[in-house]
Design an enzyme around this catalytic site. Structure first.
Site, PDB file in Angstrom:
ATOM      1  NE  ARG A  47      -1.753  -2.267   2.783  1.00 52.53           N
ATOM      2  CZ  ARG A  47      -1.935  -3.550   2.449  1.00 52.53           C
ATOM      3  NH1 ARG A  47      -3.005  -3.912   1.820  1.00 52.53           N
ATOM      4  NH2 ARG A  47      -1.055  -4.468   2.776  1.00 52.53           N
ATOM      5  CB  THR A  48       3.501   2.519   2.249  1.00 54.86           C
ATOM      6  OG1 THR A  48       2.743   2.130   3.391  1.00 54.86           O
ATOM      7  CG2 THR A  48       4.173   3.852   2.516  1.00 54.86           C
ATOM      8  CE  LYS A  76      26.934  -4.499  -7.561  1.00 53.64           C
ATOM      9  NZ  LYS A  76      27.146  -3.531  -8.643  1.00 53.64           N
ATOM     10  NE  ARG A  97       7.133   0.457   4.951  1.00 59.24           N
ATOM     11  CZ  ARG A  97       5.891  -0.001   4.843  1.00 59.24           C
ATOM     12  NH1 ARG A  97       5.682  -1.249   4.439  1.00 59.24           N
ATOM     13  NH2 ARG A  97       4.856   0.751   5.109  1.00 59.24           N
ATOM     14  CG  HIS A 125       3.760   3.922   8.718  1.00 62.02           C
ATOM     15  ND1 HIS A 125       3.902   4.719   7.586  1.00 62.02           N
ATOM     16  CD2 HIS A 125       3.316   2.715   8.267  1.00 62.02           C
ATOM     17  CE1 HIS A 125       3.546   4.019   6.536  1.00 62.02           C
ATOM     18  NE2 HIS A 125       3.198   2.807   6.908  1.00 62.02           N
TER      19      HIS A 125
HETATM   20  C1  NCD Z   1       1.753  -1.182   8.168  1.00 63.94           C
HETATM   21  C2  NCD Z   1       3.254  -1.065   8.298  1.00 63.94           C
HETATM   22  O1  NCD Z   1       3.994  -1.348   7.347  1.00 63.94           O
HETATM   23  O2  NCD Z   1       3.667  -0.641   9.371  1.00 63.94           O
HETATM   24  N1  NCD Z   1       1.322  -1.343   6.835  1.00 63.94           N
HETATM   25  C3  NCD Z   1       1.071  -0.253   6.065  1.00 63.94           C
HETATM   26  O3  NCD Z   1       1.917   0.575   5.812  1.00 63.94           O
HETATM   27  N2  NCD Z   1      -0.184  -0.088   5.632  1.00 63.94           N
HETATM   28  C4  NCD Z   1       1.157  -2.171   9.077  1.00 63.94           C
HETATM   29  C5  NCD Z   1       1.658  -3.581   9.101  1.00 63.94           C
HETATM   30  O4  NCD Z   1       2.560  -3.967   8.346  1.00 63.94           O
HETATM   31  O5  NCD Z   1       1.146  -4.344   9.911  1.00 63.94           O
END
Ligand code: NCD
Length: 310
Positions: A47-48, A76, A97, A125
């Protein structure tokens, strides 16, 4: 979340609201034409990553992806600092991320372009928080004074770390429902209380939902456990089923950042309370608004008048 005042958060939510027709593909508004987003995801994401990409493309911008970490120079032995310094030259803004807590802040020190934290280990997040706040405001017409139950893995769940901080700033009452092993970290609870928060901690999720305006479920973050036995003891702690919702407030909403494992039974999906798929869609508008703001592009007051047909 500390980078934004409450007033700025509300401005971003209002920009996001106006961008809904663009996110739905009903209107073409190339506000970010000629701009490039660098998507650097060192951890799995659906999703992100995809909503950042959709947001950028719906606004006429472009995206370059790090792609699979296994096929990048990370294998590497390239340091994060070097990767960021280099991608900084390729892009106008970076969404990132990383499994390490604090990585986004560290990356910002290596970059000239803005960094959006798309999740740093068990840390924070914040862009998820923006879409969560948008979803709550959409359902309740306000953010202040709501009762919000945050449930599941509050220890490792980064979405609830950022969200609880924001909700307290808007004067919400919070209930933290989790197995003892997965309680909200003590330093976060004391920080929230120091900001005047009304926070209750419990293991009894179902007993705490009666007066709730929002029930925010989370996945037990299996990948963060050092000990598999510990995970086995917490797995399946809560399984929200439609039968648990019979006596809830009519306008209570059930949210989840997704992906879900077994903490929300599919029977909930067809109830009036389920909001998690709309919530995921809202990731596009929330991220559109954030991208515009950080790239110094103003979202027009009258989007319909400015936009064209596709
Ligand atoms: C979340 C995350 O990555 O922290 N997912 C997201 O970004 N929608 C929640 C999760 O992974 O449980």
């Amino acid at each position: 979340m500390d980078d934004l005042t409450n007033e700025q958060i509300l401005e971003i939510l209002s920009d996001a609201e106006r961008l809904l027709p663009v996110a739905r593909g009903e209107l073409y508004l190339p506000l970010l034409k000629g701009r490039i987003l660098g998507n650097l995801f060192f951890e799995p994401s659906t999703r992100t990553r995809m909503s950042f990409e959709t947001a950028m493309k719906r606004l006429g911008g472009d995206v370059v992806n790090l792609g699979d970490v296994k096929t990048s120079s990370v294998v590497k032995g390239e340091t994060l600092f070097d990767t960021i310094q280099m991608v900084d030259g390729y892009t106008d803004i970076i969404a990132m991320r990383h499994p390490r807590q604090g990585a986004a802040q560290y990356a910002q020190d290596a970059a000239q372009v803005p960094i959006l934290n798309g999740g740093d280990g068990a840390g924070h997040h914040p862009t998820q928080t923006m879409l969560d706040l948008f979803t709550i405001q959409q359902a309740h017409g306000r953010l202040d004074g709501l009762k919000v139950v945050l449930a599941g893995d509050l220890r490792y769940g980064r979405t609830v770390h950022s969200l609880s901080h924001a909700l307290v700033r808007f004067g919400c009452d919070l209930v933290f429902a989790s197995p003892d092993l997965l309680r909200m970290p003590e330093e976060i609870v004391s920080d929230l209380r120091a900001h005047g928060a009304n926070v209750v901690e419990t293991e009894d999720l179902y007993g705490s939902m009666a007066e709730a305006d929002v029930v925010y479920m989370t996945r037990i973050q299996k990948e963060r456990f050092a000990d598999e036995d510990e995970y086995a003891r917490c797995a399946g702690a809560y399984k929200l089923h439609a039968r648990h919702l019979a006596d809830m407030k009519q306008d209570m909403i059930v949210m989840h950042p997704l992906p879900r494992v077994d903490e929300i039974d599919p029977s909930v999906d067809v109830t009036r309370h389920a909001r998690y798929f709309e919530q995921a869609f809202n990731g596009v508008v929330a991220r559109m608004a954030l991208l515009c703001r950080l790239l110094g592009v103003k979202v027009p007051a009258d989007v319909l008048a400015e936009g064209g047909a596709l």
